[in-house]
Design an enzyme around this catalytic site. Structure first.
Site, PDB file in Angstrom:
ATOM      1  N   GLU A 177       0.812  -1.228   0.000  1.00 35.29           N
ATOM      2  CA  GLU A 177       0.000   0.000   0.000  1.00 35.29           C
ATOM      3  C   GLU A 177       0.841   1.272   0.000  1.00 35.29           C
ATOM      4  O   GLU A 177       0.395   2.312  -0.475  1.00 35.29           O
ATOM      5  CB  GLU A 177      -0.958   0.004   1.191  1.00 35.29           C
ATOM      6  CG  GLU A 177      -2.080  -1.031   1.099  1.00 35.29           C
ATOM      7  CD  GLU A 177      -1.703  -2.392   1.658  1.00 35.29           C
ATOM      8  OE1 GLU A 177      -0.505  -2.607   1.955  1.00 35.29           O
ATOM      9  OE2 GLU A 177      -2.604  -3.246   1.808  1.00 35.29           O
ATOM     10  N   PHE A 228     -11.253  -7.051  14.510  1.00 35.66           N
ATOM     11  CA  PHE A 228     -10.206  -7.544  13.609  1.00 35.66           C
ATOM     12  C   PHE A 228      -9.894  -6.481  12.543  1.00 35.66           C
ATOM     13  O   PHE A 228     -10.793  -5.956  11.897  1.00 35.66           O
ATOM     14  CB  PHE A 228     -10.673  -8.850  12.942  1.00 35.66           C
ATOM     15  CG  PHE A 228      -9.672  -9.378  11.957  1.00 35.66           C
ATOM     16  CD1 PHE A 228      -8.402  -9.780  12.364  1.00 35.66           C
ATOM     17  CD2 PHE A 228      -9.983  -9.456  10.600  1.00 35.66           C
ATOM     18  CE1 PHE A 228      -7.474 -10.252  11.453  1.00 35.66           C
ATOM     19  CE2 PHE A 228      -9.059  -9.930   9.680  1.00 35.66           C
ATOM     20  CZ  PHE A 228      -7.800 -10.326  10.110  1.00 35.66           C
ATOM     21  N   GLN A 229      -8.642  -6.174  12.398  1.00 39.39           N
ATOM     22  CA  GLN A 229      -8.143  -5.174  11.436  1.00 39.39           C
ATOM     23  C   GLN A 229      -8.768  -3.799  11.647  1.00 39.39           C
ATOM     24  O   GLN A 229      -9.020  -3.071  10.695  1.00 39.39           O
ATOM     25  CB  GLN A 229      -8.328  -5.652   9.994  1.00 39.39           C
ATOM     26  CG  GLN A 229      -7.459  -6.880   9.713  1.00 39.39           C
ATOM     27  CD  GLN A 229      -7.342  -7.241   8.260  1.00 39.39           C
ATOM     28  OE1 GLN A 229      -8.269  -7.044   7.481  1.00 39.39           O
ATOM     29  NE2 GLN A 229      -6.199  -7.788   7.877  1.00 39.39           N
ATOM     30  N   LYS A 262     -17.459  -0.519   6.878  1.00 38.85           N
ATOM     31  CA  LYS A 262     -17.987  -1.524   5.949  1.00 38.85           C
ATOM     32  C   LYS A 262     -19.520  -1.435   5.785  1.00 38.85           C
ATOM     33  O   LYS A 262     -20.030  -1.585   4.674  1.00 38.85           O
ATOM     34  CB  LYS A 262     -17.588  -2.913   6.451  1.00 38.85           C
ATOM     35  CG  LYS A 262     -17.700  -4.012   5.418  1.00 38.85           C
ATOM     36  CD  LYS A 262     -16.980  -5.248   5.917  1.00 38.85           C
ATOM     37  CE  LYS A 262     -17.366  -6.527   5.213  1.00 38.85           C
ATOM     38  NZ  LYS A 262     -17.552  -6.480   3.782  1.00 38.85           N
ATOM     39  N   MET A 309      24.477   8.366   1.191  1.00 35.79           N
ATOM     40  CA  MET A 309      24.421   9.680   1.827  1.00 35.79           C
ATOM     41  C   MET A 309      24.798   9.597   3.302  1.00 35.79           C
ATOM     42  O   MET A 309      25.453  10.494   3.840  1.00 35.79           O
ATOM     43  CB  MET A 309      23.013  10.274   1.663  1.00 35.79           C
ATOM     44  CG  MET A 309      22.909  11.711   2.085  1.00 35.79           C
ATOM     45  SD  MET A 309      24.084  12.747   1.202  1.00 35.79           S
ATOM     46  CE  MET A 309      23.017  13.546   0.027  1.00 35.79           C
TER      47      MET A 309
HETATM   48  C1  LIG Z   1      12.642   5.287   4.725  1.00 31.49           C
HETATM   49  C2  LIG Z   1      13.947   5.927   5.044  1.00 31.49           C
HETATM   50  N1  LIG Z   1      14.795   5.347   5.917  1.00 31.49           N
HETATM   51  C3  LIG Z   1      15.980   5.917   6.201  1.00 31.49           C
HETATM   52  C4  LIG Z   1      16.346   7.102   5.611  1.00 31.49           C
HETATM   53  C5  LIG Z   1      17.675   7.756   5.967  1.00 31.49           C
HETATM   54  N2  LIG Z   1      18.547   7.855   4.769  1.00 31.49           N
HETATM   55  C6  LIG Z   1      18.641   8.971   4.032  1.00 31.49           C
HETATM   56  S1  LIG Z   1      19.613   8.797   2.714  1.00 31.49           S
HETATM   57  C7  LIG Z   1      19.980   7.204   3.116  1.00 31.49           C
HETATM   58  C8  LIG Z   1      20.899   6.375   2.268  1.00 31.49           C
HETATM   59  C9  LIG Z   1      20.303   6.064   0.945  1.00 31.49           C
HETATM   60  O1  LIG Z   1      21.066   5.055   0.335  1.00 31.49           O
HETATM   61  P1  LIG Z   1      20.851   4.644  -1.158  1.00 31.49           P
HETATM   62  O2  LIG Z   1      19.429   4.463  -1.462  1.00 31.49           O
HETATM   63  O3  LIG Z   1      21.744   3.500  -1.476  1.00 31.49           O
HETATM   64  O4  LIG Z   1      21.276   5.945  -1.945  1.00 31.49           O
HETATM   65  P2  LIG Z   1      22.675   6.719  -2.103  1.00 31.49           P
HETATM   66  O5  LIG Z   1      22.725   7.733  -1.018  1.00 31.49           O
HETATM   67  O6  LIG Z   1      23.769   5.705  -2.005  1.00 31.49           O
HETATM   68  O7  LIG Z   1      22.561   7.344  -3.453  1.00 31.49           O
HETATM   69  C10 LIG Z   1      19.338   6.837   4.303  1.00 31.49           C
HETATM   70  C11 LIG Z   1      19.467   5.525   4.960  1.00 31.49           C
HETATM   71  C12 LIG Z   1      15.413   7.677   4.727  1.00 31.49           C
HETATM   72  N3  LIG Z   1      15.646   8.851   4.121  1.00 31.49           N
HETATM   73  N4  LIG Z   1      14.252   7.071   4.433  1.00 31.49           N
END
Ligand SMILES: Cc1ncc(C[n+]2csc(CCOP(=O)(O)OP(=O)(O)O)c2C)c(N)n1
Length: 562
Positions: free
Chosen positions: A49, A111-112, A161, A476
């Protein structure tokens, strides 16, 4: 005409002009699915979802229409929360229908059962629990109006529902009466006059535009203002595409990963004209040191965003298009040629900043640089693709190196920063714009957050291209660790990554890979020649950093040029 609640939902959607919706069934909403399948509305069956909400969001951003999704009660509803929160932060118009347990069971831990209205109250523009079938059509009418009017945003409608079974006379309301909700579209003439006086007086003005310019379709009014007075323009991440990315007055994006010259221009301008932007902390850095020499004009349709983060000299509440049109009528004199001369010293200064610290990277012979991949995608799609991104370095390189010329072409989770947003949002964009090339520029971490939607693209033969900038890290965060944690890469190395080519193939799509710089162009060309969905695994330099970078909480002039 007497209809059941389920039939009313579908008939109302038809009245609203809805042609595509994204969703996932469950017991609580089977009545709606039963009716939906007999209707002309096309339903895209997702695999999670969260994907459905991001698809509705990507659809809304690229179609200009309200995006719609439909999920069941309980876990179906809670799985939508991240997508709703992201749409809320980015002011995206979507309507989310959730199933709910029958009215007499509400509050019984049935439920749910989940209180999704309570859960989403802080991250929706408005939400409803429908209590009587007689209210349903009116609520749907209101929801669509609220989603798209004023500052747009997500609306949730929770549907018990029994309401879907009950019958009533159906008449879709023609008009809406909401006494407590009247967005101000027309900018006040007095404020426009005050702003005009400041604009005509300024020696070093900068326009700072945000997503509001795109939402209000005012890119051409923005361009007129910039060109008639020779005012350089920067945008936020959400505003990319609001001003042409190859224009001589274009400064690039500002903020944490903005260009050196955009941030320096803002730091030294004497007038900042903020249009449809909200002074987010990624833009301002340390607020006290943001645009310290400038008077600030702030145009925004949402009065609550004015003076929320910074103090403003001239607030203008109204639709950006209306305000810019009015400003353009007043600021024409003394004529374009004259303004070019007046602006010369300011433009010279900006040019010097740009020449001393351009955006750059070195593409050697061995490893593929991620920036090079983005530039090649730009070149081979002639700048005309819709680009969705995930979150992380991939997002920032896409923002820096794909020079967006048109609005509604860059879709990204700007405010909430949701990894896993880009791929489903790209699917929504492809549904909205079947004739455009749609890319998701992804990281190897983010793509795994909603990779199950490969089934959705394959089932519907949507030709979305996914370019994974595969650096083997949560890049990042690794960059943060490199710069601020003495290279202690705690839990950011992605041991156990799958073979993305095989993943594509397992879903019945095409998987391609590039490991060397000379393979980058040909592999993109090949992907573009394939009619169906494609994953391209670009094996890129593992430790490349996004530059510039302003450390959190520092002034925008304290950029690290890594
Ligand atoms: C759902 C979620 N969890 C954690 C983060 C924290 N976060 C920001 S950037 C990042 C790394 C992203 O890694 P990747 O997708 O491999 O991209 P890259 O930076 O290597 O291009 C994380 C863990 C986030 N933004 N969103």
């Amino acid at each position: 005409m007497r209809l059941s609640g389920a039939e009313i939902v579908i008939e109302s959607l038809i009245q609203e002009g809805v042609t595509s919706i994204f969703g996932y069934p469950g017991a609580a909403i089977t009545d709606i699915y039963d009716t939906l399948d007999k209707s002309p509305i096309r339903h895209y069956l997702v695999r999670h979802e969260q994907g459905a909400v991001h698809m509705a969001d990507g659809y809304a951003r690229t179609s200009g229409k309200v995006g719609v999704c439909l999920v069941t009660s309980g876990p179906g509803a809670t799985n939508t929360v991240t997508g709703i929160a992201s749409a809320y932060m980015d002011s995206i118009p979507i309507v989310v229908f959730t199933g709910q347990v029958p009215t007499p069971l509400i509050g019984n831990d049935a439920f749910q059962e989940v209180d999704i209205v309570g859960i989403t109250r802080p991250c929706t523009k408005h939400n409803y629990l429908v209590k009587a079938v007689e209210d349903l059509a009116g609520i749907i009418k209101e929801a669509f109006y609220l989603a798209r009017s004023g500052r747009p945003g997500p609306i949730l409608i929770d549907l018990p529902k029994d309401i879907l079974h009950n019958k009533t006379e159906f008449k879709y309301p023609k008009k809406i009466e909401m006494r407590n909700y009247r967005p101000t579209y027309s900018a006040h003439p007095k404020q426009i006059e005050k702003a005009t006086a400041q604009i005509l007086k300024a020696k070093r003005p900068v326009i700072y535009a945000g997503g509001g310019v795109i939402t209000s379709h005012s890119s051409s009014e923005l361009k007129t203002l910039a060109e008639s007075l020779t005012i350089p323009v920067t945008t936020t991440l959400m505003g990319l595409g609001a001003f042409p990315g190859r224009h001589p007055l274009w400064l690039g994006m500002l903020g944490m990963h903005g260009t050196y010259w955009a941030n320096m221009s803002v730091a030294h301008c004497d007038l900042l004209i903020a249009v449809g932007a909200r002074f987010d902390d990624r833009v301002t850095g340390k607020v006290d040191l943001f645009a310290p020499e400038a008077r600030i004009i702030h145009i925004d349709i949402d009065p609550t965003s004015i003076r929320k983060n910074v103090s403003v000299d001239i607030p203008i509440v109204g639709d950006c298009k209306d305000a810019l049109t009015k400003l353009n009528q007043l600021v024409q004199k003394p004529g374009k040629q004259e303004w070019r001369k007046i602006r010369q010293p300011w433009l010279e200064q900006i040019k010097e900043w740009k020449e001393t610290h351009p955006l750059n990277y070195e593409q050697g012979k061995d490893e593929i640089k991620p920036q090079y991949v983005v530039e090649k995608i730009y070149e081979l799609t002639k700048g005309k693709a819709i680009i969705a991104t995930e979150v992380g370095q991939n997002q920032m390189w896409a923002a820096q190196y794909y020079h967006f010329d048109q609005p509604n072409s860059f879709i990204t989770s700007g405010g909430l920063g949701v990894m896993g947003y880009g791929f489903p949002a790209a699917i929504g964009a492809q549904v909205a714009c079947p004739d455009r090339i749609v890319f998701d520029i992804a990281g190897d971490g983010s793509i795994q957050m909603n990779i199950q939607e490969m089934a959705t693209v394959v089932a519907n033969q949507l030709p979305v291209k996914i370019a994974i900038l595969n650096n083997g890290y949560l890049g990042m965060v690794r960059q943060f660790q490199e710069l601020f944690y003495e290279k202690r890469y705690a839990q950011t190395f992605l041991k156990g990554n799958p073979d993305f080519v095989k993943i594509a193939e397992a879903y019945g799509a095409t998987g391609l890979r590039a490991k060397h710089p000379e393979e980058v162009g040909p592999v993109i060309e090949k992907a573009l020649s394939i009619k169906g969905p494609v994953i391209i695994d670009f094996v890129v330099s593992p430790e490349e950093c996004v530059s510039p970078m302003v450390p959190s909480g520092k002034a925008m002039t304290e950029m690290l040029l890594v």
